[in-house]
Enzyme design. Structure first.
Site, PDB file in Angstrom:
ATOM      1  N   ASP A 130      -5.940  -7.176 -11.477  1.00 54.15           N
ATOM      2  CA  ASP A 130      -7.225  -7.685 -11.022  1.00 54.15           C
ATOM      3  C   ASP A 130      -7.288  -7.777  -9.498  1.00 54.15           C
ATOM      4  O   ASP A 130      -6.301  -8.136  -8.853  1.00 54.15           O
ATOM      5  CB  ASP A 130      -7.447  -9.083 -11.623  1.00 54.15           C
ATOM      6  CG  ASP A 130      -8.878  -9.549 -11.488  1.00 54.15           C
ATOM      7  OD1 ASP A 130      -9.769  -8.704 -11.248  1.00 54.15           O
ATOM      8  OD2 ASP A 130      -9.123 -10.764 -11.624  1.00 54.15           O
ATOM      9  N   HIS A 187      -9.553   0.784  -5.886  1.00 54.67           N
ATOM     10  CA  HIS A 187      -9.007   1.342  -7.121  1.00 54.67           C
ATOM     11  C   HIS A 187      -7.908   2.357  -6.816  1.00 54.67           C
ATOM     12  O   HIS A 187      -6.915   2.440  -7.548  1.00 54.67           O
ATOM     13  CB  HIS A 187     -10.118   1.995  -7.943  1.00 54.67           C
ATOM     14  CG  HIS A 187     -11.138   1.018  -8.446  1.00 54.67           C
ATOM     15  ND1 HIS A 187     -10.803  -0.171  -9.054  1.00 54.67           N
ATOM     16  CD2 HIS A 187     -12.507   1.046  -8.423  1.00 54.67           C
ATOM     17  CE1 HIS A 187     -11.895  -0.829  -9.401  1.00 54.67           C
ATOM     18  NE2 HIS A 187     -12.944  -0.111  -9.020  1.00 54.67           N
ATOM     19  N   LEU A 191      11.093   3.879 -20.602  1.00 59.23           N
ATOM     20  CA  LEU A 191      10.023   2.899 -20.487  1.00 59.23           C
ATOM     21  C   LEU A 191       8.828   3.413 -21.275  1.00 59.23           C
ATOM     22  O   LEU A 191       8.502   4.599 -21.213  1.00 59.23           O
ATOM     23  CB  LEU A 191       9.626   2.697 -19.015  1.00 59.23           C
ATOM     24  CG  LEU A 191       8.385   1.830 -18.762  1.00 59.23           C
ATOM     25  CD1 LEU A 191       8.671   0.367 -19.111  1.00 59.23           C
ATOM     26  CD2 LEU A 191       7.919   1.950 -17.312  1.00 59.23           C
TER      27      LEU A 191
END
Length: 307
Positions: free
Chosen positions: A85, A102, A196
């Site tokens: 956020d 972004h 991962l």
């Protein structure tokens, strides 16, 4: 993202470390906030703005990242979830468009992916695009989806080289066809990797996930495969989108930007998750932030009941 406000007060108590404070939602779920540490002078701001003109630019270091001093590998959270956020606010503070934030956020994500793989985190789930984000201006929505597509293409070789498996969760039917096709290709290419597992939540919400699970179970009841009496927590969990991973429920949730809510993210899966809230906006959250979040987690005693 749509706010999900907590329906009860949050008391504070002072920890031994004077610059930190811990917040308790309940005996089951604990959260911690920390102050932002940034020194941005005029020259620094200029440098950041120049860097942000690049579409996607991530850390190119291929050297293994040793586990920071003080962290214990045997206490490492297996599954970390992140609400990324603050990209828009980060860009606004620098006089830029939301797109600049972004892009910076994408670079931060790739750094966290790199560190997670080296430090032994097995699953990393990130909230990239909420179902509620479809209501944002079309130009911003188009940019976000385009950035996601470009980032997947740009980082594909790195995912393969570092053994990262990619899964995208959410309502993919609403995504552009080119992005749907790319997602399928990336998931198929990386499906056997295990260093991962990166779950990217796109067009996702916790409510959507639970409703979708209920619909799937209802179809099985209608078809006579199961009886209503067979429905239990385990059956519901099998239908949730994070069930594609080895560890479906996060051990640790991190949210940046100082907001103290979970915003319709992994509502079922966060039942016993430890929560950590950082003041930094997502593009400023890097290695130091991740270390502090994991340190906080490793200092806690996990509880699965009410005391």
């Amino acid at each position: 993202m749509q706010s999900l406000h907590l329906p009860f007060p949050v008391p504070f108590y002072q920890t031994p470390t004077p610059q930190k404070r811990k917040l308790f939602l309940s005996p089951d779920v604990r959260i911690q906030t920390r102050p932002i540490h940034r020194l941005l002078g005029a020259k620094t701001d200029v440098a950041v703005k120049q860097e942000d003109t690049t579409v996607v630019s991530t850390a190119e270091s291929t050297e293994p990242e040793p586990l920071p001093e003080g962290l214990r590998r045997d206490l490492m959270p297996r599954h970390v979830a992140v609400i990324m956020d603050g990209n828009g606010r980060w860009a606004k503070q620098r006089g830029g468009a939301a797109s600049m934030g972004h892009e910076a956020g994408a670079r931060s994500l790739m750094e966290i992916v790199r560190l997670s793989g080296y430090w032994g985190i097995k699953v990393l789930t990130v909230f990239a695009f909420s179902c509620d984000n479809w209501t944002r201006p079309k130009v911003e929505v188009d940019f976000l989806l385009s950035l996601f597509e470009r980032t997947l293409k740009a980082e594909m070789d790195k995912f393969v080289r570092e053994g990262v498996r990619i899964s995208v969760i959410g309502d993919s039917s609403r995504l552009p066809e080119s992005l749907q096709k790319l997602i399928n290709e990336v998931e198929e290419t990386t499906k056997n990797y295990s260093k991962l597992h990166l779950l990217v939540a796109v067009s996702y919400s916790g409510k959507y996930d639970v409703v979708k699970a209920c619909k799937n179970i209802a179809r099985r009841v209608k078809d006579g495969v199961i009886e209503p009496e067979d429905i239990n927590e385990s059956l519901i969990e099998q239908e949730l989108e994070t069930n594609c991973s080895e560890f479906p429920s996060p051990d640790l949730l991190i949210r940046t930007s100082g907001e103290l809510r979970i915003s319709n993210f992994l509502l079922w899966q966060l039942a016993y998750t430890e929560l950590f809230f950082a003041e930094e906006l997502w593009p400023d959250f890097g290695k130091d932030g991740l270390v502090e979040a994991i340190t906080s987690y490793q200092q806690r005693q996990r509880r699965y009941d009410v005391d």
